[in-house]
Design an enzyme around this catalytic site. Structure first.
Site, PDB file in Angstrom:
ATOM      1  N   ASP A   1     -11.941   5.067   7.855  1.00  0.00           N
ATOM      2  CA  ASP A   1     -10.418   5.569   7.095  1.00  0.00           C
ATOM      3  C   ASP A   1     -10.770   6.911   6.645  1.00  0.00           C
ATOM      4  OD1 ASP A   1      -9.375   3.247   7.441  1.00  0.00           O
ATOM      5  OD2 ASP A   1      -9.210   2.651   5.384  1.00  0.00           O
TER       6      ASP A   1
ATOM      7  N   TYR B   1     -10.619   9.224   9.509  1.00  0.00           N
ATOM      8  CA  TYR B   1      -9.108   9.375   9.998  1.00  0.00           C
ATOM      9  C   TYR B   1      -8.358  10.252   8.748  1.00  0.00           C
ATOM     10  CZ  TYR B   1      -4.422   8.172  10.392  1.00  0.00           C
ATOM     11  OH  TYR B   1      -2.652   8.104  10.750  1.00  0.00           O
ATOM     12  N   ASP B   2      -8.622  10.138   7.477  1.00  0.00           N
ATOM     13  CA  ASP B   2      -8.339  11.118   6.627  1.00  0.00           C
ATOM     14  C   ASP B   2      -8.597  12.601   6.907  1.00  0.00           C
ATOM     15  OD1 ASP B   2      -6.719   9.124   5.455  1.00  0.00           O
ATOM     16  OD2 ASP B   2      -8.270   8.804   3.869  1.00  0.00           O
TER      17      ASP B   2
ATOM     18  N   SER C   1       6.987   6.290   5.318  1.00  0.00           N
ATOM     19  CA  SER C   1       5.579   6.509   4.988  1.00  0.00           C
ATOM     20  C   SER C   1       5.398   7.513   3.627  1.00  0.00           C
ATOM     21  CB  SER C   1       5.003   7.226   6.109  1.00  0.00           C
ATOM     22  OG  SER C   1       3.741   7.328   5.672  1.00  0.00           O
ATOM     23  N   LEU C   2       4.448   7.820   3.286  1.00  0.00           N
ATOM     24  CA  LEU C   2       4.448   8.530   1.957  1.00  0.00           C
ATOM     25  C   LEU C   2       3.507   9.908   2.527  1.00  0.00           C
ATOM     26  CD1 LEU C   2       3.237   6.146  -0.678  1.00  0.00           C
ATOM     27  CD2 LEU C   2       5.057   7.536  -0.890  1.00  0.00           C
TER      28      LEU C   2
ATOM     29  N   GLU D   1       1.224   4.596  -9.801  1.00  0.00           N
ATOM     30  CA  GLU D   1       0.914   3.209  -9.281  1.00  0.00           C
ATOM     31  C   GLU D   1      -0.478   3.124  -8.386  1.00  0.00           C
ATOM     32  OE1 GLU D   1       4.283   1.820  -7.211  1.00  0.00           O
ATOM     33  OE2 GLU D   1       5.574   1.480  -8.716  1.00  0.00           O
TER      34      GLU D   1
ATOM     35  N   LYS E   1      -2.137   2.438  -4.920  1.00  0.00           N
ATOM     36  CA  LYS E   1      -1.639   2.594  -3.520  1.00  0.00           C
ATOM     37  C   LYS E   1      -2.292   1.572  -2.850  1.00  0.00           C
ATOM     38  CE  LYS E   1      -1.145   5.539   0.669  1.00  0.00           C
ATOM     39  NZ  LYS E   1      -1.028   4.210   1.612  1.00  0.00           N
TER      40      LYS E   1
ATOM     41  N   ASP F   1      -3.537  -1.148  -0.135  1.00  0.00           N
ATOM     42  CA  ASP F   1      -4.080  -0.902   1.142  1.00  0.00           C
ATOM     43  C   ASP F   1      -4.002  -2.214   2.089  1.00  0.00           C
ATOM     44  OD1 ASP F   1      -4.845   0.264   3.445  1.00  0.00           O
ATOM     45  OD2 ASP F   1      -7.088   0.121   2.917  1.00  0.00           O
TER      46      ASP F   1
ATOM     47  N   ARG G   1       7.237  -3.083   8.838  1.00  0.00           N
ATOM     48  CA  ARG G   1       7.918  -1.679   8.808  1.00  0.00           C
ATOM     49  C   ARG G   1       8.406  -1.134  10.496  1.00  0.00           C
ATOM     50  NH1 ARG G   1       5.604   2.531   5.986  1.00  0.00           N
ATOM     51  NH2 ARG G   1       3.402   1.662   6.374  1.00  0.00           N
TER      52      ARG G   1
ATOM     53  N   GLU H   1       3.755  -4.813  -0.268  1.00  0.00           N
ATOM     54  CA  GLU H   1       2.432  -4.891   0.526  1.00  0.00           C
ATOM     55  C   GLU H   1       1.885  -6.195   0.656  1.00  0.00           C
ATOM     56  OE1 GLU H   1       2.204  -1.547   1.500  1.00  0.00           O
ATOM     57  OE2 GLU H   1       0.287  -1.376   2.186  1.00  0.00           O
TER      58      GLU H   1
ATOM     59  N   TYR I   1       6.598  -3.382  -4.812  1.00  0.00           N
ATOM     60  CA  TYR I   1       6.823  -1.981  -5.560  1.00  0.00           C
ATOM     61  C   TYR I   1       8.362  -1.262  -5.371  1.00  0.00           C
ATOM     62  CZ  TYR I   1       4.599  -0.843  -1.108  1.00  0.00           C
ATOM     63  OH  TYR I   1       4.609  -0.713   0.135  1.00  0.00           O
TER      64      TYR I   1
ATOM     65  N   LYS J   1       5.333   8.830  -8.203  1.00  0.00           N
ATOM     66  CA  LYS J   1       6.707   8.711  -7.784  1.00  0.00           C
ATOM     67  C   LYS J   1       7.655   9.294  -9.389  1.00  0.00           C
ATOM     68  CE  LYS J   1       6.277   4.464  -5.665  1.00  0.00           C
ATOM     69  NZ  LYS J   1       6.314   3.034  -5.679  1.00  0.00           N
TER      70      LYS J   1
ATOM     71  N   LYS K   1      -4.715  10.733  -2.155  1.00  0.00           N
ATOM     72  CA  LYS K   1      -5.588   9.586  -1.741  1.00  0.00           C
ATOM     73  C   LYS K   1      -7.111  10.254  -1.948  1.00  0.00           C
ATOM     74  CE  LYS K   1      -5.045   8.095   2.466  1.00  0.00           C
ATOM     75  NZ  LYS K   1      -5.360   6.754   3.181  1.00  0.00           N
TER      76      LYS K   1
ATOM     77  N   CYS L   1     -38.389 -16.163  15.485  1.00  0.00           N
ATOM     78  CA  CYS L   1     -37.883 -16.302  14.219  1.00  0.00           C
ATOM     79  C   CYS L   1     -38.827 -15.773  13.148  1.00  0.00           C
ATOM     80  CB  CYS L   1     -37.394 -17.807  14.005  1.00  0.00           C
ATOM     81  SG  CYS L   1     -36.959 -17.883  12.171  1.00  0.00           S
TER      82      CYS L   1
ATOM     83  N   CYS M   1     -39.997 -18.980  10.870  1.00  0.00           N
ATOM     84  CA  CYS M   1     -40.625 -20.181  11.489  1.00  0.00           C
ATOM     85  C   CYS M   1     -41.388 -19.829  12.760  1.00  0.00           C
ATOM     86  CB  CYS M   1     -39.655 -21.397  11.501  1.00  0.00           C
ATOM     87  SG  CYS M   1     -38.759 -21.268  13.051  1.00  0.00           S
TER      88      CYS M   1
ATOM     89  N   CYS N   1     -32.152 -18.796  15.662  1.00  0.00           N
ATOM     90  CA  CYS N   1     -33.244 -19.472  15.647  1.00  0.00           C
ATOM     91  C   CYS N   1     -32.837 -20.874  16.060  1.00  0.00           C
ATOM     92  CB  CYS N   1     -33.790 -19.365  14.277  1.00  0.00           C
ATOM     93  SG  CYS N   1     -35.183 -20.748  14.035  1.00  0.00           S
TER      94      CYS N   1
ATOM     95  N   CYS O   1     -35.955 -25.105  10.609  1.00  0.00           N
ATOM     96  CA  CYS O   1     -36.692 -23.909  10.157  1.00  0.00           C
ATOM     97  C   CYS O   1     -36.263 -23.882   8.729  1.00  0.00           C
ATOM     98  CB  CYS O   1     -35.791 -22.803  10.706  1.00  0.00           C
ATOM     99  SG  CYS O   1     -35.956 -21.237  10.005  1.00  0.00           S
TER     100      CYS O   1
HETATM  101  S1  IVH Z   1       6.306   3.600  -2.258  1.00  0.00           S
HETATM  102  C1  IVH Z   1       9.308   5.352   0.959  1.00  0.00           C
HETATM  103  N1  IVH Z   1       4.226   2.329  -3.637  1.00  0.00           N
HETATM  104  O1  IVH Z   1       1.729   3.095   1.256  1.00  0.00           O
HETATM  105  C2  IVH Z   1       7.855   4.677   0.666  1.00  0.00           C
HETATM  106  N2  IVH Z   1       4.094   2.716  -1.262  1.00  0.00           N
HETATM  107  O2  IVH Z   1       1.330   5.259   3.144  1.00  0.00           O
HETATM  108  C3  IVH Z   1       7.697   4.551  -0.434  1.00  0.00           C
HETATM  109  N3  IVH Z   1       1.882   1.607  -0.289  1.00  0.00           N
HETATM  110  O3  IVH Z   1       4.810   3.027   3.342  1.00  0.00           O
HETATM  111  C4  IVH Z   1       6.845   3.354  -0.734  1.00  0.00           C
HETATM  112  N4  IVH Z   1       1.242   1.325  -2.072  1.00  0.00           N
HETATM  113  O4  IVH Z   1       3.378   0.561   2.768  1.00  0.00           O
HETATM  114  C5  IVH Z   1       4.756   2.655  -2.499  1.00  0.00           C
HETATM  115  N5  IVH Z   1       2.598   1.605  -5.024  1.00  0.00           N
HETATM  116  C6  IVH Z   1       3.238   1.900  -3.571  1.00  0.00           C
HETATM  117  C7  IVH Z   1       2.195   1.519  -2.596  1.00  0.00           C
HETATM  118  C8  IVH Z   1       2.830   2.021  -1.265  1.00  0.00           C
HETATM  119  C9  IVH Z   1       1.019   1.177  -0.925  1.00  0.00           C
HETATM  120  C10 IVH Z   1       2.331   1.626   1.081  1.00  0.00           C
HETATM  121  C11 IVH Z   1       3.544   1.475   1.885  1.00  0.00           C
HETATM  122  C12 IVH Z   1       4.008   2.998   2.163  1.00  0.00           C
HETATM  123  C13 IVH Z   1       2.517   3.405   2.671  1.00  0.00           C
HETATM  124  C14 IVH Z   1       2.378   5.035   2.942  1.00  0.00           C
END
Ligand code: IVH
Length: 704
Positions: free
Chosen positions: A58, A61-62, A104-105, A135, A137, A139, A158, A200, A252, A318, A342, A436, A439, A454, A459
């Site tokens: 991850d 990726y990030d 997505s976010l 909140e 996030k 996973d 999704r 989630e 959420y 948010k 993140k 082993c 033993c 083994c 053993c």
């Molecule tokens: S709100 C319109 N709140 O993270 C999207 N998403 O990477 C608003 N996720 O698509 C989503 N925790 O699947 C929201 N507290 C949280 C979250 C959350 C995990 C996920 C969700 C979103 C993804 C984006």
């Protein structure tokens, strides 16, 4: 060739070389890099979302995402509208078009990026005192649950944001969301005609660790993190495999709400409704007004999220007021009113002191990295798992290397890579054992699974692990009997199998240094008490190959008691009406039988039966074969007034039934509550007996 033409050609080559040189870091190369990054990220998304098998961590990726982000911000014109939120749709599922897109976010990888978000909010809203909600996030796997007039009608992934896979059956089987929202009496208006609840699906960190432990013992490949496991689970097409997994849900947000005036005014109000309706959410909400408070709240959430036991990979910020959210609206891939901060997975470097080899309960020999102890995410890490020799080879790991350690799924430390620059000159190649380490028996190598085993059933390491497992919470739960004590008894030759525990003498145990009368008496009492353990616990404690905790429960139904297990035959293991057919395909049944047929195993089981464990003779409890529902395979549909689905399942199981998520050939009964779903129809088509709640209650011998 005339000289002037040759000169022109040389000049062309020179120009080309110069243009290549000057292009480094130029708009052209940066833009090429943007395309390359988009391409690579799309490929990684495919691996991650659709195949649930990412190739990179991850953090890696990030890092790619962050690089793309930076470059795109440098070339705003080049930043084409990117609606890609990945696409998880796969074959085998009906499709569901979301009434409101599932986006997505946007992500912030630094406080500077977060500050830019805050400034943009302030500019759009015209004030700085913005009320934010913070909140964790989560996973896991995003899910949209549609409730119509309070009834669950659908669960969808999704997908590509506009259309997802209909995974209703899987979600019901995996995490049993409420079939019915509780109406709010003082405010009946708050149960909307329709709502898409967004949340989630995740696997808790403990469950993840347990599943990987079981896989490790069985020599099976491990899941990289809890999210992959959850992603794989929601797309399982095999009802048996599905039955063995249990995931959790956290809510959420929302998509469509009808009528529109049923929309909440704030996120706080929405949380209250979630709670009143009985939908699961997390108790760690924070709000903050303005920038300073936001940073402070994020810091607190960053700490609090670790104690949740839920995998998280950041914090979501948010706008609290829904009117303000509406004012800002949605971008092509994400709402403009939210951002995910993140955090990179915590990672430290430390020195690899040695690689030791550990022998598991089934004889699988796994390498363990012995590290210079180092603090990581709130604990001291001195060892990390290394799955198998192939992995060590792939990492090109040497003793003495400086290694990067991360907590996979924030719980099990894993070696993510090596700092090659810091490799000492005398770093040594480790030796893969041929024998082993405990033993000395020659190991059996399974190239395909890159596993070494083994084969010596006696053993000492395997014996100790088997006895420990039997005595653990996974088995008959002998309180106070820890691994160190078991090892002592096994090493002294007092205990060669679980049955020997029941023959231990007080005087014998008092001879062990460090054991006084009180601790010995307490241990002996706990051992004696475990004779009365329930049969499914005894069976689980036997740790049969391929029979994890969930399958043991099904097997306990089919093979009721130790005497029955000793005499079991293939037919009764694979007969579909037994074990709810739960995973006892031919090959698993044969594996189990081959194990049971070993003379040592037979001797051990008989000794255990003689000791009075797991037999109906002894006061040890076997399953209620005489239960009102014994032998029935029951499917529940609709809502019952006196029970939740989980309670009804428990009541039915206690009466001898096995409860399954779907109507299949095996199903013998369908219990239909209020507003039954398609399962009732299926039951009628197949001529399966249907019970309503009153009939169920009556047959259980209860009063309505
Ligand atoms: S709100 C319109 N709140 O993270 C999207 N998403 O990477 C608003 N996720 O698509 C989503 N925790 O699947 C929201 N507290 C949280 C979250 C959350 C995990 C996920 C969700 C979103 C993804 C984006």
């Amino acid at each position: 060739m005339p000289t002037n033409i040759r000169i022109i050609q040389w000049l062309k080559v020179l120009c080309l070389a110069l243009s290549v040189l000057t292009a480094m870091g130029s708009p052209a190369t940066d833009q090429a890099r943007i395309i390359e990054l988009r391409h690579e990220l799309a490929r990684q998304d495919d691996l991650y979302y659709r195949k649930a098998a990412p190739e990179i961590s991850d953090a890696a990726y990030d890092a790619l995402k962050a690089e793309l982000h930076r470059l795109e911000n440098t070339y705003p014109d080049f930043k084409h509208t990117n609606t890609a939120v990945g696409d998880d749709r796969t074959g085998g599922f009906a499709k569901y078009r979301h009434l409101e897109p599932m986006l997505s976010l946007d992500k912030a990888y630094s406080n500077a990026e977060l500050a830019a978000f805050h400034q943009a909010m302030a500019a759009r809203l015209g004030h700085e005192d913005i009320v934010y909600r913070i909140e964790p996030k989560f996973d896991g796997i995003a899910v949209s649950l549609t409730y119509e007039n309070g009834h669950l009608v659908r669960a969808a992934t999704r997908g590509n944001g506009a259309e997802g896979d209909d995974i209703t059956d899987n979600v019901r089987a995996l995490c049993a969301p409420p079939e019915e929202l509780k109406a709010v009496t003082e405010d009946a208006g708050s149960l909307p005609a329709l709502i898409e609840v967004r949340g989630e699906i995740y696997l808790g960190q403990e469950a993840f660790a347990r599943i990987n432990r079981e896989r490790e013992e069985a020599g099976e490949p491990l899941f990289a993190n809890p999210r992959n496991l959850a992603a794989g689970s929601v797309k399982l097409l095999d009802a048996n495999a599905l039955q063995a997994r249990h995931l959790d849900l956290v809510c959420y947000g929302w998509g469509a709400i009808e009528p529109a005036d049923a929309r909440p005014a704030t996120l706080g109000e929405f949380r209250q409704r979630l709670q009143a309706w009985g939908l699961p959410m997390v108790e760690e909400p924070l709000t903050a007004v303005g920038w300073e408070a936001l940073l402070d709240a994020i810091g607190r959430m960053q700490t609090a999220r670790k104690a949740l036991g839920i995998p998280t990979d950041g914090v979501v910020v948010k706008l609290e007021a829904v009117a303000e959210q509406d004012q800002l609206g949605l971008g092509p891939a994400a709402p403009r009113w939210a951002i995910a901060r993140k955090f990179p997975a915590e990672r430290v470097t430390t020195r690899l002191k040695a690689i030791t080899w550990q022998v598991g309960r089934t004889g699988v020999v796994t390498p363990v990295a012995e590290l210079e102890p180092v603090a990581l995410s709130g604990s001291t890490v001195a060892r990390a798992s290394l799955h198998n020799a192939k992995e060590i080879a792939a990492l090109d790991l040497r003793i003495g290397d400086m290694v990067w350690v991360e907590k996979a799924g924030e719980i099990i430390p894993a070696i993510m890579g090596i700092d090659h620059q810091q490799r000492p000159a005398d770093a040594s190649v480790y030796a893969v054992p041929e024998e082993c380490p405990v033993c000395g028996t020659r190991l059996v190598i399974n190239e395909e699974q890159a596993a070494r085993r083994c084969p010596n059933y006696d053993c000492v390491a395997q014996v100790a692990e088997r006895v420990e497992y039997f005595a653990s919470k996974s088995g008959v739960d002998i309180k106070g009997l820890g691994p160190a004590t078991v090892v002592t008894w096994v090493e002294r030759g007092w205990v060669r199998s679980p049955a020997d525990l029941y023959g231990l003498k007080r005087e014998q145990l008092l001879g062990v240094p460090g054991f006084g009368e009180r601790s010995v008496d307490a241990l002996l009492a706990a051992i004696a008490e475990s004779r009365g353990a329930d049969w499914p616990d005894v069976l689980r404690g036997l740790g049969l190959p391929g029979v994890g905790s969930e399958r043991a429960r099904d097997l306990a139904h089919a093979v009721n008691g130790l005497d029955a297990l000793i005499a079991v035959d293939l037919e009764s293991l694979v007969k579909p009406e037994n074990a709810g057919g739960a995973g006892f395909g031919n090959s698993l049944a044969r594996t189990v039988l081959a194990h049971l047929a070993k003379p040592q195993v037979q001797t051990e089981l008989k000794a255990l039966a003689t000791a009075g464990v797991g037999t109906s003779v002894s006061g040890g409890k076997t399953l209620a074969t005489e239960g009102a529902f014994s032998g029935e395979v029951v499917v529940l549909t609709g809502t019952l007034s006196r029970w939740t689905r989980a309670e009804a399942t428990a009541a039915l199981e206690a009466a001898g039934a096995s409860v399954e998520p779907r109507v299949t050939k095996r199903t013998t009964l369908v219990v239909a509550g209020e507003n039954p779903g398609a399962k009732l129809q299926q039951a009628r088509e197949r001529g399966i007996t249907v019970l309503d709640e009153a009939a169920l209650v009556a047959r259980l011998g209860l009063e309505m």
